[in-house]
Design a protein around this motif. Structure first.
Motif, short mmCIF file in Angstrom:
data_model
loop_
_atom_site.label_atom_id
_atom_site.label_comp_id
_atom_site.label_asym_id
_atom_site.label_seq_id
_atom_site.Cartn_x
_atom_site.Cartn_y
_atom_site.Cartn_z
N ALA A 5 0.83 -1.21 0.00
CA ALA A 5 0.00 0.00 0.00
C ALA A 5 0.86 1.26 0.00
O ALA A 5 0.56 2.23 -0.71
N GLU A 6 1.94 1.24 0.76
CA GLU A 6 2.84 2.39 0.81
C GLU A 6 3.43 2.68 -0.57
O GLU A 6 3.51 3.83 -1.01
N GLU A 7 3.84 1.62 -1.29
CA GLU A 7 4.39 1.81 -2.63
C GLU A 7 3.35 2.39 -3.59
O GLU A 7 3.68 3.24 -4.41
N LEU A 8 2.10 1.93 -3.48
CA LEU A 8 1.05 2.47 -4.34
C LEU A 8 0.84 3.95 -4.07
O LEU A 8 0.75 4.76 -5.01
N VAL A 9 0.76 4.32 -2.81
CA VAL A 9 0.54 5.72 -2.44
C VAL A 9 1.72 6.57 -2.90
O VAL A 9 1.52 7.66 -3.45
N GLU A 10 2.94 6.08 -2.71
CA GLU A 10 4.13 6.84 -3.16
C GLU A 10 4.13 7.01 -4.68
O GLU A 10 4.68 7.99 -5.18
N ALA A 11 3.52 6.07 -5.41
CA ALA A 11 3.44 6.17 -6.87
C ALA A 11 2.26 7.04 -7.31
O ALA A 11 2.00 7.16 -8.51
N GLY A 12 1.55 7.62 -6.35
CA GLY A 12 0.44 8.52 -6.69
C GLY A 12 -0.89 7.83 -6.92
O GLY A 12 -1.82 8.46 -7.40
N GLN A 13 -0.98 6.56 -6.59
CA GLN A 13 -2.23 5.83 -6.78
C GLN A 13 -3.07 5.87 -5.50
O GLN A 13 -2.54 5.95 -4.39
N LEU A 14 -4.36 5.80 -5.68
CA LEU A 14 -5.28 5.75 -4.54
C LEU A 14 -5.50 4.29 -4.14
O LEU A 14 -5.52 3.41 -5.00
N LEU A 15 -5.67 4.06 -2.86
CA LEU A 15 -6.00 2.72 -2.40
C LEU A 15 -7.45 2.42 -2.75
O LEU A 15 -8.30 3.31 -2.65
N PRO A 16 -7.75 1.19 -3.16
CA PRO A 16 -9.13 0.87 -3.55
C PRO A 16 -10.06 0.83 -2.34
O PRO A 16 -9.62 0.70 -1.19
N THR A 17 -11.34 0.93 -2.62
CA THR A 17 -12.34 0.76 -1.58
C THR A 17 -12.31 -0.71 -1.15
O THR A 17 -12.35 -1.60 -2.01
N PRO A 18 -12.21 -0.96 0.15
CA PRO A 18 -12.14 -2.36 0.60
C PRO A 18 -13.40 -3.15 0.28
O PRO A 18 -14.51 -2.64 0.39
#
Length: 133
Positions: free
Chosen positions: A46-59
């Motif tokens: 999740a940290e890598e996704l956020v650092e890449a500018g992506q939003l975390l999906p809705t659980p």
């Protein structure tokens, strides 16, 4: 946020998948190790996704996931994640220089970080209850 980790037992232990993050997987020799690894794997992913500018999906809802035929027999556990690096905590530790040197030598030999070594040692100590009377 909380995401569902699906645990499936096989002959080697427990495999872990995250339906909301198909590329994030891990495993453990037993359920406790698999749960520990699930927390760490999801936090890093999740940290890598956020650092890449992506939003975390809705659980996805755990009940809905476990109702799907392909998940029959799997155990679902909610895993909490912040995704901003705060799932990991730095701390100071003091130990004798000789023991630290032995740990560092071992880590170089096996290509693991001292943090991973200490996490594995802690899990083993908890699992075997090394300080029990």
């Amino acid at each position: 946020m909380q995401y569902v980790a699906l645990f499936e037992e096989d002959r080697r232990g427990f495999s872990v998948t995250f339906p909301d993050f198909p590329d994030c997987t891990t495993f453990g020799e037993d359920l406790d190790e698999a749960v520990d690894n699930a927390h760490e794997a999801l936090a890093m992913f999740a940290e890598e996704l956020v650092e890449a500018g992506q939003l975390l999906p809705t659980p996805t809802n755990k009940k809905d996931l476990l109702a799907q035929p392909e998940n029959k027999g799997k155990k679902g556990i909610n895993i909490s994640v912040e995704g901003d690096g705060s799932d990991f905590e730095e701390f100071e530790m003091v130990m004798h220089v000789h023991l630290l040197a032995r740990i560092e030598k071992y880590c170089r030999e096996y290509g693991v970080s001292p943090a991973d070594f200490l996490a594995a040692a802690a899990r083993l100590a908890i699992k075997t209850d090394v300080f029990a009377d």
